[in-house]
Motif scaffolding. Structure first.
Motif, PDB file in Angstrom:
ATOM      1  N   LEU A 261       0.819  -1.198   0.000  1.00  0.00           N
ATOM      2  CA  LEU A 261       0.000   0.000   0.000  1.00  0.00           C
ATOM      3  C   LEU A 261       0.857   1.255   0.000  1.00  0.00           C
ATOM      4  N   GLU A 262       0.277   2.350  -0.484  1.00  0.00           N
ATOM      5  CA  GLU A 262       1.008   3.599  -0.598  1.00  0.00           C
ATOM      6  C   GLU A 262       1.525   4.079   0.758  1.00  0.00           C
ATOM      7  N   ASP A 263       0.706   3.899   1.813  1.00  0.00           N
ATOM      8  CA  ASP A 263       1.139   4.368   3.131  1.00  0.00           C
ATOM      9  C   ASP A 263       2.119   3.409   3.807  1.00  0.00           C
ATOM     10  N   ALA A 264       2.437   2.303   3.134  1.00  0.00           N
ATOM     11  CA  ALA A 264       3.391   1.340   3.696  1.00  0.00           C
ATOM     12  C   ALA A 264       4.731   1.388   2.971  1.00  0.00           C
ATOM     13  N   ARG A 265       4.967   2.428   2.190  1.00  0.00           N
ATOM     14  CA  ARG A 265       6.235   2.551   1.482  1.00  0.00           C
ATOM     15  C   ARG A 265       7.379   2.736   2.458  1.00  0.00           C
ATOM     16  N   LEU A 266       8.558   2.323   2.041  1.00  0.00           N
ATOM     17  CA  LEU A 266       9.727   2.491   2.890  1.00  0.00           C
ATOM     18  C   LEU A 266      10.002   3.971   3.116  1.00  0.00           C
ATOM     19  N   LYS A 267      10.337   4.300   4.331  1.00  0.00           N
ATOM     20  CA  LYS A 267      10.667   5.676   4.687  1.00  0.00           C
ATOM     21  C   LYS A 267      12.152   5.933   4.398  1.00  0.00           C
ATOM     22  N   PRO A 268      12.537   7.196   4.197  1.00  0.00           N
ATOM     23  CA  PRO A 268      13.951   7.510   3.961  1.00  0.00           C
ATOM     24  C   PRO A 268      14.863   6.964   5.051  1.00  0.00           C
ATOM     25  N   SER A 269      14.407   6.988   6.305  1.00  0.00           N
ATOM     26  CA  SER A 269      15.233   6.479   7.399  1.00  0.00           C
ATOM     27  C   SER A 269      15.583   5.010   7.195  1.00  0.00           C
ATOM     28  N   ASP A 270      14.615   4.203   6.738  1.00  0.00           N
ATOM     29  CA  ASP A 270      14.895   2.788   6.493  1.00  0.00           C
ATOM     30  C   ASP A 270      15.913   2.604   5.378  1.00  0.00           C
ATOM     31  N   LEU A 271      15.812   3.422   4.342  1.00  0.00           N
ATOM     32  CA  LEU A 271      16.783   3.344   3.251  1.00  0.00           C
ATOM     33  C   LEU A 271      18.172   3.762   3.726  1.00  0.00           C
ATOM     34  N   HIS A 272      18.235   4.768   4.614  1.00  0.00           N
ATOM     35  CA  HIS A 272      19.526   5.175   5.168  1.00  0.00           C
ATOM     36  C   HIS A 272      20.177   4.033   5.928  1.00  0.00           C
ATOM     37  N   LEU A 273      19.379   3.324   6.726  1.00  0.00           N
ATOM     38  CA  LEU A 273      19.916   2.205   7.509  1.00  0.00           C
ATOM     39  C   LEU A 273      20.415   1.090   6.596  1.00  0.00           C
ATOM     40  N   LEU A 274      19.639   0.788   5.551  1.00  0.00           N
ATOM     41  CA  LEU A 274      20.029  -0.256   4.613  1.00  0.00           C
ATOM     42  C   LEU A 274      21.321   0.114   3.898  1.00  0.00           C
ATOM     43  N   CYS A 275      21.408   1.345   3.404  1.00  0.00           N
ATOM     44  CA  CYS A 275      22.610   1.788   2.693  1.00  0.00           C
ATOM     45  C   CYS A 275      23.817   1.838   3.623  1.00  0.00           C
ATOM     46  N   ILE A 289      25.289 -11.836  -1.229  1.00  0.00           N
ATOM     47  CA  ILE A 289      25.021 -11.949   0.199  1.00  0.00           C
ATOM     48  C   ILE A 289      23.508 -12.022   0.427  1.00  0.00           C
ATOM     49  N   TRP A 290      23.112 -12.917   1.287  1.00  0.00           N
ATOM     50  CA  TRP A 290      21.703 -13.096   1.678  1.00  0.00           C
ATOM     51  C   TRP A 290      21.638 -12.872   3.183  1.00  0.00           C
ATOM     52  N   THR A 291      21.055 -11.756   3.611  1.00  0.00           N
ATOM     53  CA  THR A 291      21.087 -11.416   5.032  1.00  0.00           C
ATOM     54  C   THR A 291      19.753 -10.848   5.479  1.00  0.00           C
ATOM     55  N   PRO A 292      19.286 -11.245   6.652  1.00  0.00           N
ATOM     56  CA  PRO A 292      18.059 -10.646   7.190  1.00  0.00           C
ATOM     57  C   PRO A 292      18.313  -9.214   7.635  1.00  0.00           C
ATOM     58  N   ILE A 293      17.329  -8.370   7.481  1.00  0.00           N
ATOM     59  CA  ILE A 293      17.412  -7.004   7.981  1.00  0.00           C
ATOM     60  C   ILE A 293      16.016  -6.537   8.358  1.00  0.00           C
ATOM     61  N   CYS A 294      15.922  -5.935   9.527  1.00  0.00           N
ATOM     62  CA  CYS A 294      14.656  -5.353   9.971  1.00  0.00           C
ATOM     63  C   CYS A 294      14.634  -3.887   9.562  1.00  0.00           C
ATOM     64  N   LEU A 295      13.537  -3.443   8.977  1.00  0.00           N
ATOM     65  CA  LEU A 295      13.357  -2.034   8.622  1.00  0.00           C
ATOM     66  C   LEU A 295      12.373  -1.438   9.624  1.00  0.00           C
ATOM     67  N   PRO A 296      12.866  -0.746  10.644  1.00  0.00           N
ATOM     68  CA  PRO A 296      12.064  -0.399  11.819  1.00  0.00           C
ATOM     69  C   PRO A 296      10.821   0.423  11.538  1.00  0.00           C
ATOM     70  N   LEU A 297      10.883   1.361  10.586  1.00  0.00           N
ATOM     71  CA  LEU A 297       9.717   2.202  10.339  1.00  0.00           C
ATOM     72  C   LEU A 297       8.684   1.494   9.474  1.00  0.00           C
ATOM     73  N   PHE A 298       9.051   0.384   8.868  1.00  0.00           N
ATOM     74  CA  PHE A 298       8.097  -0.446   8.128  1.00  0.00           C
ATOM     75  C   PHE A 298       7.475  -1.470   9.069  1.00  0.00           C
ATOM     76  N   ASN A 299       8.321  -2.185   9.796  1.00  0.00           N
ATOM     77  CA  ASN A 299       7.861  -3.130  10.814  1.00  0.00           C
ATOM     78  C   ASN A 299       9.039  -3.420  11.732  1.00  0.00           C
ATOM     79  N   HIS A 300       8.934  -3.004  13.002  1.00  0.00           N
ATOM     80  CA  HIS A 300      10.087  -3.073  13.896  1.00  0.00           C
ATOM     81  C   HIS A 300      10.259  -4.430  14.576  1.00  0.00           C
TER      82      HIS A 300
END
Length: 504
Positions: A261-275, A289-300
């Motif tokens: 959904l549109e309101d569930a898009r990744l936030k800039p903060s999550d992209l910063h953490l990933l990068c 590389i195959w690694t788990p990562i939690c994106l806190p503002l999407f689902n913490h």
């Protein structure tokens, strides 16, 4: 001393789902009772064999064992400390955590003293420093800053540090561990990831993207960006949710699955953490590389599973990131990467990225302009280099001060004109954009506004090249038993196995 009345926590504040005997920690199942914890960055190669890894090979580790009694330690512009509610040290930007245990004990004593009066300590200023506190569950974060940043901006940086820790462990896992063992030493789980936090704090000092809550895009002609996005759209597999192309730490293209959904898009903060995670470790340059990562503002509380591979070894400047909700999808996602490589090779697409034309203030044709930041509404931000690192930090401090005045809750402003001995700054915020400009010192307000108007015309003309204005989407048929309706179910069991609570 600023105090705020403590809120009564709701049952939702500490909720988590999943197996109560075990918890998933970055791809490995850990037994909380035994205390035998794996590395926090478990990685897998193409053959599916796991190997221990950690975030390594970033600068700044010379400060890890710095003498905390030395004058150089005291002269750092900003210190950041992380500790547990029990007062156990977890992380320090400068100096060894063990040597700082008594200092962190004093910090926790302050927090506890204020809490005893049913209040929360927020910050207190001194002659040369601002001390800011942030408590998130069982973790306490402290910033001691001699910069010109406001209390709100420093707290925002502490929140990024918290989110980076959550991205590696999940909030549910941390809460569960400390519920059982109040004096648990979290460094056992974060071993090797100190360099990720170091890298995050370093980049926040010099990158205004964090201040503006935006992501920098790689300048590209719209036709080239559309072609790259089209290639990503065609390489899909069930449960693939997001596809990113990143070059030189800038976003080139991003596409998402239609059911997000549109309101569930990744936030800039999550992209910063990933990068930041990718940038902080050279392990990602070694292969797939195959690694788990939690994106806190999407689902913490749950994980995505990230496939990371560079498309131009050995230079390793163009990075492909594919996010899936299926932890068993490595081979399927790797096949998507193979299709993308073939399409890139047939169209010589990597050369489009290599031939990117960066811009400079002299190319824009605006008299007296030295530097600017521009953030249009709902799309990423861009930046022009200023010169030396010292000058960039000085300028960013000025921008932060203006940004804080504009965002002030007591007296918000729309336009600020500020002149110093070295530069003149003009900031303007509307419903459509934010812009921060730096001119030569003798520019008048009328002249600065006139030149800013010319700059806005240039930005509008170059908009398609500078920004990602439209988000392409694709459709991936879900696996049997994983329909889009199932994704939205609120009573889905065992979220640790699914990797994500819900896309909806």
């Amino acid at each position: 001393l600023n105090l705020k009345k403590k809120k009564t926590p709701s049952p939702e504040d500490s909720r988590f789902e999943g197996n109560k005997k075990q918890t998933t920690c970055t791809g490995a199942t850990i037994e909380e009772e035994t205390g035998n914890f794996p590395s926090t960055l478990a990685q897998a190669n193409f053959n599916g064999q796991k190997k221990a890894g950690s975030a390594v090979d970033v600068p700044g580790l010379a400060y890890r064992n710095e003498d905390i009694m030395s004058e150089s330690w005291r002269q750092h512009r900003k210190h950041v400390f992380v500790l547990s509610e029990a007062g156990k040290p977890i992380y320090s930007r400068y100096g060894n955590e063990e040597a700082l245990s008594s200092t962190m004990g004093v910090m926790m004593a302050l927090v506890s003293f204020v809490q005893a009066g049913a209040n929360i300590i927020l910050f207190f200023p001194s002659d040369e420093h601002t001390v800011v506190f942030l408590q998130k569950g069982p973790l306490v974060f402290v910033s001691v800053s001699a910069t010109r940043q406001s209390e709100q901006q420093l707290r925002s940086e502490l929140l990024h540090v918290y989110h980076q820790i959550i991205s590696m462990l999940t909030q549910a896992s941390i809460n569960r561990i400390f519920e059982r063992r109040k004096n648990f030493d979290l460094r056992r789980l974060l071993f090797g990831s100190e360099k990720v936090l170091d890298g995050l704090l370093d980049v926040m000092d010099s990158d205004p993207s964090f201040m503006l809550s935006a992501v920098q895009c790689l300048p590209l002609p719209s036709s080239s960006r559309d072609a790259l996005s089209h290639i990503l759209q065609k390489a899909v597999t069930p449960n693939l949710v997001f596809s990113f192309l990143i070059a030189s730490n800038r976003l080139v293209s991003v596409v998402q699955e239609k059911t997000v959904l549109e309101d569930a898009r990744l936030k800039p903060s999550d992209l910063h953490l990933l990068c930041n995670l990718i940038r902080a470790s050279s392990a990602f340059q070694a292969g797939e590389i195959w690694t788990p990562i939690c994106l806190p503002l999407f689902n913490h509380d749950c994980y995505f599973y990230a496939y990371v591979a560079y498309l131009d070894p050995p230079e390793c400047t163009v990075c492909l990131v594919l996010l899936s909700t299926d932890k068993e999808a490595f081979y399927a996602v790797a096949e998507c990467k193979r299709k993308i490589e073939e399409a890139f090779a047939s169209q010589n697409a990597l050369q489009w990225v290599a031939n990117t034309q960066f811009y400079y203030v002299d190319d824009i044709g605006v008299a007296n302009l030295k530097h600017f930041l521009y953030k249009p509404s709902k799309v990423p931000e861009m930046e022009v280099a200023y010169r030396s690192q010292e000058e960039r930090i000085h300028l960013l401090d000025l921008y932060r001060n203006m940004h804080n005045r504009i965002q002030s809750t007591s007296r918000p402003l729309k336009l600020i004109y500020h002149s110093t001995g070295k530069e003149t700054l003009l900031a303007w915020v509307t419903s459509k954009f934010e812009i921060f400009t730096c001119f030569t010192p003798l520019v008048t307000k009328k002249s600065a506004i006139s030149e800013l108007t010319k700059l806005l015309r240039w930005i509008k003309k170059e908009e398609d090249r500078l920004f990602i204005c439209h988000l392409p989407k694709y459709s991936s048929a879900p696996q049997p038993g994983r329909s889009s309706t199932d994704r939205g179910s609120s009573d889905r069991p065992n979220t640790s196995d699914t990797g994500l609570l819900s896309l909806l």
